[in-house]
Design a protein around this motif. Structure first.
Motif, mmCIF file in Angstrom:
data_model
loop_
_atom_site.group_PDB
_atom_site.id
_atom_site.type_symbol
_atom_site.label_atom_id
_atom_site.label_comp_id
_atom_site.label_asym_id
_atom_site.label_seq_id
_atom_site.Cartn_x
_atom_site.Cartn_y
_atom_site.Cartn_z
ATOM 1 N N HIS A 61 35.257 -50.122 92.361
ATOM 2 C CA HIS A 61 34.053 -50.860 91.924
ATOM 3 C C HIS A 61 34.315 -52.288 91.461
ATOM 4 O O HIS A 61 33.383 -53.034 91.213
ATOM 5 N N ASN A 81 34.459 -54.958 85.497
ATOM 6 C CA ASN A 81 33.327 -54.598 84.652
ATOM 7 C C ASN A 81 32.890 -55.846 83.896
ATOM 8 O O ASN A 81 33.563 -56.292 82.966
ATOM 9 N N TYR A 94 30.496 -56.317 81.907
ATOM 10 C CA TYR A 94 29.874 -56.110 80.597
ATOM 11 C C TYR A 94 30.905 -55.992 79.488
ATOM 12 O O TYR A 94 30.575 -55.876 78.321
ATOM 13 N N ASP A 95 32.171 -55.936 79.860
ATOM 14 C CA ASP A 95 33.219 -55.728 78.877
ATOM 15 C C ASP A 95 34.203 -56.879 78.982
ATOM 16 O O ASP A 95 34.184 -57.629 79.949
ATOM 17 N N ASP A 100 40.828 -52.717 84.713
ATOM 18 C CA ASP A 100 39.688 -52.479 85.608
ATOM 19 C C ASP A 100 40.127 -52.038 87.007
ATOM 20 O O ASP A 100 39.305 -51.582 87.806
ATOM 21 N N GLU A 154 25.672 -51.463 79.532
ATOM 22 C CA GLU A 154 26.175 -51.729 80.880
ATOM 23 C C GLU A 154 25.104 -51.513 81.952
ATOM 24 O O GLU A 154 25.405 -51.148 83.082
#
Ligand code: NOJ
Length: 557
Positions: free
Chosen positions: A233, A236, A238-239, A246, A311
């Motif tokens: 994916h 991230n 949002y983090d 990741d 998220e």
């Protein structure tokens, strides 16, 4: 659920524990207020801030951030003694004073409990690394490299690189899910379990109201140390995690089902104390079924954080789906805890922009669940770059590391030099002063009802005084235009419609029931009557007190 899409309060609504009604404020201790003149926020400064928190802002509980003895490489999440206070923050007597002063103002105090790891300076780890025969050797996770490989497995750390650090004196690797200075405890060892449960008792005996349990999802790992698969994916957004972290799906280095037994042990300890103490779990964003499992059979965490909300894309359909999924996944009688930001993530106003951050405040404070505010979000603070030489977060010092310091600026209390965070003559602050402090500070915003702080104050007062917002049912309101997220909170005769325009274009919601505006996020519209339609300005959220219709379906108990 009473009917499709409507979610009701737990059956025993009259016996709600205090933590279902709480509004929690996350303090980041080094950054809140310096009370002793050394340039770093501390417990003295927190005590000085209690009147603001309880009376000016109006929250009902605070979460302190870790204040235990620590080298502060990870802002105190690297603990060298769980039962003593870091001298830069105060001492045990200061904690006692904090508890008494908070109680005198009706505030509850939640402290951090960091069970997954210690500092490498902790005497347990010093003993563990001293020899393979030491009785504390297996209190931490030691392993040899896999035959033919350089490391025991491929797991990557939240701070970047491998989780394995080779320790020359005893010729083995130890596991650290974060910094190499934060070795993971081995919760499969009965000695660790007993000693760490005693830590809970130590603070419960001193009178804390509960714990925020750090990375509760990480306490047990795959005992066979199997590799993690790659993450298809990508990053991230949002983090603020290291790209190495990741790059994998973290299925084997965390969330092993055995951790639920640990949480049950913790809960038993906490429940043995009077006064409804609470356990709040920091668990990473995960699927709803996995999330719901952290409640156990009402014998694990009281409040596992629902980080999926943070998220979720800032878009009406996605947010509506997330809240509905959360409500549907919530076990009977369970209650969620919600946040839209914290000390590990980009600030709300950075992620969404200042206009939408106001709408986000209305969302957070009108959903069904315990809201958690991150210090400074009530002023609309945004992340600010921190020059490398001034950084403190050791996560930023690893190769390719990502610092979380930009979100953790000193709280701007006034326009005085050092922004009221520290005395004007203090030469060096823990982190550089908030760049906007001259105009964006607590004192200035207290004097401006239309400021972010003014909005938070109004929202908090509305929530505290409203059974529907605190405890009522949640029902999506439809149809609405695609840019609007709308829902009704209802309890008894009270029905509040919350309509949030998530775009910078005007919008309009057709109403079947007339009402009166209770609060709007932008211009002051309180008291404005609405009949057939609610017109929303760009970036505006509105709460409407709906009139009760005789034919109205009963949606709440
Ligand atoms: C989660 C905390 O929120 C984060 O700030 C910290 O770095 C890690 N746990 C390690 O304790």
């Amino acid at each position: 659920m009473t009917s499709a899409g409507t979610h009701s309060p737990p059956a025993a609504a009259t016996a709600r524990p205090w933590w279902q009604d709480m509004v929690l404020y996350e303090v980041h201790l080094p950054s809140l207020r310096d009370g002793d003149g050394d340039g770093i926020g501390d417990l003295h400064g927190l005590i000085e801030s209690l009147d603001y928190l309880a009376h000016d802002l109006g929250v009902t509980a605070l979460w302190t951030g870790p204040f235990f003895r620590s080298p502060l490489l990870d802002q105190g999440f690297d603990i060298a003694d769980h039962c003593d206070v870091e001298p830069r923050f105060g001492d045990l007597a200061t904690v006692d004073r904090l508890l008494a002063e908070a109680r005198a103002r009706g505030l509850r105090v939640i402290v951090d409990y960091v069970p997954n790891h210690t500092s490498d300076q902790h005497p347990w780890f010093q003993a563990s690394r001293s020899s393979r025969e030491d009785p504390k050797r297996d209190w931490y996770v030691w392993a040899d490299a896999r035959p033919g490989a350089e490391l025991p497995n491929n797991w990557t750390s939240e701070a970047g690189g491998s989780v394995w650090e080779y320790d020359e004196p005893t010729g083995q690797f130890y596991l650290h899910s974060h910094l190499s200075e934060q070795p993971d405890l081995n919760w499969r060892h009965p000695g660790v379990r007993a000693a760490m449960l005693d830590v809970l008792r130590f603070w419960l005996d001193r009178g804390v109201d509960g714990f925020r349990i750090d990375v509760a999802h990480m306490l047990m790992k795959d005992p066979e140390l199997r590799d993690n698969p790659p993450n298809p994916h990508g990053r991230n957004v949002y983090d603020l995690q290291h790209p190495d972290f990741d790059a994998q799906l973290h299925v084997n280095d965390r969330m092993h089902p055995d951790l639920h037994g640990v949480l049950r042990d913790m809960r038993r300890v906490v429940d043995a104390y009077p006064g409804d103490r609470v356990t709040i779990g920091e668990i990473e964003s995960m699927g709803w079924t996995d999330w719901a499992a952290y409640f156990g059979a009402a014998d694990e965490l009281h409040l596992p954080f629902a980080f999926k909300l943070i998220e979720t894309a800032w878009e009406a359909t996605a947010l509506r789906a997330t809240v509905a999924e959360l409500e549907a996944a919530l076990p009977d009688g369970a209650w969620p805890i919600l946040a839209l930001g914290n000390h590990d993530r980009p600030r709300l106003a950075t992620r969404l922009g200042r206009a939408q951050a106001r709408v986000a405040a209305m969302l957070l404070l009108t959903l069904r669940g315990t809201p958690t505010l991150f210090y400074g979000d009530e002023l609309g603070l945004v992340d600010q770059p921190v020059p490398l030489a001034a950084q403190r977060d050791a996560f930023g010092f690893t190769p390719g590391g990502v610092s979380r310091d930009p979100t953790r600026m000193p709280m701007p209390w006034s326009d005085a030099p050092n922004s009221g965070f520290a005395a004007p003559d203090v030469a060096e602050l823990w982190l550089p002063v908030c760049r906007e402090y001259a105009t964006r500070n607590v004192a200035a915003q207290l004097a401006q009802p239309g400021s972010e702080l003014g909005l938070y104050r109004s929202l908090l007062r509305l929530r505290v005084g409203s059974p529907a917002l605190r405890a009522g049912s949640w029902t999506p309101y439809e149809p609405v235009p695609p840019e609007v997220l709308a829902y009704v909170r209802a309890a008894g005769d009270e029905r509040k419609l919350v309509a949030l325009n998530l775009t910078d274009r005007p919008s309009r919601v057709a109403l079947g029931t007339a009402g009166t505006i209770a609060l709007a996020t932008g211009a002051d519209r309180t008291g404005e009557p609405v009949r057939d339609a609610l017109v929303l300005a760009p970036d505006e959220g509105v709460i409407v007190d709906l009139e009760r219709r005789d034919d109205q379906e009963e949606t709440s108990r």
